[in-house]
Write an enzyme that holds these catalytic residues in place. Structure first.
Site, PDB file in Angstrom:
ATOM      1  N   SER A  40     -29.061 -21.548  58.365  1.00 28.45           N
ATOM      2  CA  SER A  40     -27.700 -21.022  58.498  1.00 28.45           C
ATOM      3  C   SER A  40     -26.781 -21.872  57.705  1.00 28.45           C
ATOM      4  CB  SER A  40     -27.248 -21.108  59.748  1.00 28.45           C
ATOM      5  OG  SER A  40     -28.227 -20.295  60.591  1.00 28.45           O
ATOM      6  N   GLY A  68     -31.934 -11.593  56.297  1.00 29.75           N
ATOM      7  CA  GLY A  68     -31.097 -10.766  56.809  1.00 29.75           C
ATOM      8  C   GLY A  68     -29.783 -11.511  56.899  1.00 29.75           C
ATOM      9  N   ASP A  80     -33.262 -17.592  67.969  1.00 29.15           N
ATOM     10  CA  ASP A  80     -34.372 -17.958  66.829  1.00 29.15           C
ATOM     11  C   ASP A  80     -35.339 -18.621  67.277  1.00 29.15           C
ATOM     12  OD1 ASP A  80     -32.857 -16.199  65.115  1.00 29.15           O
ATOM     13  OD2 ASP A  80     -32.180 -18.225  64.118  1.00 29.15           O
ATOM     14  N   ARG A  88     -41.477 -17.153  62.081  1.00 30.04           N
ATOM     15  CA  ARG A  88     -41.386 -17.902  63.463  1.00 30.04           C
ATOM     16  C   ARG A  88     -42.704 -17.621  64.564  1.00 30.04           C
ATOM     17  NH1 ARG A  88     -36.909 -20.654  62.319  1.00 30.04           N
ATOM     18  NH2 ARG A  88     -35.336 -19.216  61.594  1.00 30.04           N
TER      19      ARG A  88
HETATM   20  C1  S3P Z   1     -27.990 -16.446  61.721  1.00 23.98           C
HETATM   21  C2  S3P Z   1     -27.658 -15.605  62.983  1.00 23.98           C
HETATM   22  C3  S3P Z   1     -28.629 -15.030  63.876  1.00 23.98           C
HETATM   23  C4  S3P Z   1     -29.940 -15.640  63.520  1.00 23.98           C
HETATM   24  C5  S3P Z   1     -30.351 -15.798  62.138  1.00 23.98           C
HETATM   25  C6  S3P Z   1     -29.348 -16.574  61.366  1.00 23.98           C
HETATM   26  C7  S3P Z   1     -26.883 -16.736  61.061  1.00 23.98           C
HETATM   27  O1  S3P Z   1     -28.661 -13.705  63.717  1.00 23.98           O
HETATM   28  O2  S3P Z   1     -30.909 -14.976  64.491  1.00 23.98           O
HETATM   29  O3  S3P Z   1     -31.491 -16.423  62.167  1.00 23.98           O
HETATM   30  O4  S3P Z   1     -27.200 -17.634  60.076  1.00 23.98           O
HETATM   31  O5  S3P Z   1     -25.865 -16.451  61.150  1.00 23.98           O
HETATM   32  P1  S3P Z   1     -27.799 -12.605  64.452  1.00 23.98           P
HETATM   33  O6  S3P Z   1     -26.296 -12.839  63.996  1.00 23.98           O
HETATM   34  O7  S3P Z   1     -28.217 -11.256  64.383  1.00 23.98           O
HETATM   35  O8  S3P Z   1     -27.927 -13.066  65.931  1.00 23.98           O
END
Ligand code: S3P
Length: 438
Positions: free
Chosen positions: A27, A99, A320, A392
């Site tokens: 992140s 994502g 996660d 994961r």
């Molecule tokens: C993340 C937020 C989370 C997490 C992802 C990374 C981020 O997702 O699951 O691996 O870096 O902001 P969500 O915002 O969909 O919960």
């Protein structure tokens, strides 16, 4: 690592020991590239995650004309172009499995003067994007997705954005961050309120780049029209990657592992809290602050775990880490129940269903529910588990072998490289009897 046929095979038994430094936080790595690119001046990043997801973000900014040197052993130098210095890419941005890249970029690109198309792999192409496109459109953005709200996304530039106050329907740091990044380009104030605390790396890093973020309770606000000033960023090791070793060491008798320089941001430590509630033996050493983020070395020793009802307030803080935590639950005495975690169904895979299927393959009783799972702790057998290309899930089942009665084989593991390059080698060094096959 490449090729969807990549498989892990892990011999049963063993224990984990020694000091392990897992790769950089995913992140924070994404955000370091985004804010570094939009800053005035040169940002130096160390500890950058050289995984496919954060490299997809890095490449996207190169495609938009930003000079980025590296990565070289985690060192990246970003020659910022300022908030209005990005250029139209000459092809769609391919964000692979990530994502985070797509959702954060949707907000960031909504405020540019040019059009961009964003694409992803088969998994990302199934993931819901309306959670960002809808609130962004109320800010004035124009973004089109498929009829079902999935990628590819077409971001139409040249729109005038205005600030909004948005109450998120789900606890999502990606949605919050996407709106705050759009807010840098919006007229007036953009405020995002969350139903439960989510990771706050965007807010912390914006402040590190000299951009004011007003935070009050569950709301974070930015006012458009400011500027970002380049800085230095030391990315800590990713607690989400450390989690596999935390679970492995907890379940394997005789284990004693120290995970060094791990980020322990309070919005990320659900895995520590939950393992402790289950009886885990976890000690935080050398707690310190590095570049605005709390960091510690984490010592984990084997412990007799017991099942729990996981408190719902811990879910966003461990979002996660559930694949790994489900393996801990499978090795615990008694029943573990998870509720309030429907978000797990829209991650890189449907993590509730895929984990339940895999646990059943290796002889563990696991009952999926719409928003969670019920796992009966007991013994783990042997078998061939399909990770469905979810990094994961693959790493979680690798750790399960420490307590299995026979060989665990895991299919479709290439995506481990999205978040944890070098996992196999590091896990081998710590004591896991893992080999690549296929
Ligand atoms: C993340 C937020 C989370 C997490 C992802 C990374 C981020 O997702 O699951 O691996 O870096 O902001 P969500 O915002 O969909 O919960």
């Amino acid at each position: 690592m490449s090729g969807s046929s990549l498989e892990f095979s892990i011999e049963a038994g063993g224990q984990l020991s020694g000091t392990v430094r897992v790769p950089g936080d995913k992140s924070i790595s994404h955000r370091s590239i985004m804010l570094g690119a939009l800053a005035d001046g040169v940002t130096r990043v160390s500890g950058f995650l050289e995984g496919e997801d954060s490299l997809a973000t890095l490449q996207a900014f190169r495609d938009m004309g930003v000079r980025i040197d590296g990565p070289d052993h985690g060192q990246v130098v970003i020659h910022g172009v300022g908030l209005h210095g990005l250029r139209a890419p000459d092809k769609p941005l391919d964000l692979g499995n990530s994502g985070t890249s797509m959702r954060l970029l949707a907000g960031l690109l909504a405020g540019q003067s040019f059009d961009v198309q964003m694409t992803g792999d088969a998994s990302l192409s199934r993931r819901p994007m309306r959670r960002v496109t809808e609130p962004l459109s109320t800010m004035g953005a124009r973004i089109t997705a498929t009829a079902t709200g999935t990628p590819p996304l077409q971001v139409h530039g040249g729109q005038l954005l205005h600030g909004i106050s948005y109450q998120m329907p789900m606890a999502s740091a990606q949605v919050k961050s996407s709106l705050l990044l759009a807010g840098l380009y919006a007229q007036g104030r953009t405020c995002v309120s969350e139903p439960a605390p989510t990771r706050d790396h965007t807010e912390r890093m914006l402040q590190g780049f000299g951009y004011s973020v007003e935070r009050q309770g569950s709301t974070a606000c930015v006012t458009g029209g400011g500027r970002l000033t380049a800085t230095a960023i030391d990315v800590p090791a990713d607690i989400s990657s450390a989690a596999f070793f935390m679970v492995g060491a907890s379940i394997a008798a005789g284990s004693d592992v120290t995970l060094s320089h791990v980020g322990i941001n309070p919005t990320r430590i659900g895995v520590i809290n939950i393992l402790r509630l289950m009886g885990g033996d976890i000690t935080l050493l050398n707690e310190r602050t590095v570049g605005g983020e709390p960091v510690a070395d984490i010592r984990v020793r084997a412990a007799a775990l017991h099942g729990i009802d996981i408190p719902e307030d811990q879910v966003p803080l461990a979002i996660d880490e559930f694949p790994a935590l489900f393996i801990a639950a499978a090795c615990a005495r008694g029943t573990t129940r998870l509720t309030g975690a429907e978000e797990l169904r829209v991650k890189e895979s449907d993590r509730i269903q895929v984990m339940a299927d895999g646990l059943q393959v290796v002889g563990v009783t696991a009952m999926p529910t719409p928003d969670g799972i019920v796992i009966e702790g007991g013994s783990i057998g042997r078998g061939v588990v399909d990770s469905h290309g979810d990094h994961r899930i693959a790493m979680a089942f690798a750790m399960a072998a420490l307590r299995a009665s026979g060989m665990i084989e895991i299919q479709d593991c290439a995506n481990v490289a999205t978040s944890f390059p070098g996992f196999v080698e590091l896990a081998q060094r710590a004591g896991l009897r893992i080999a690549l096959a296929g």
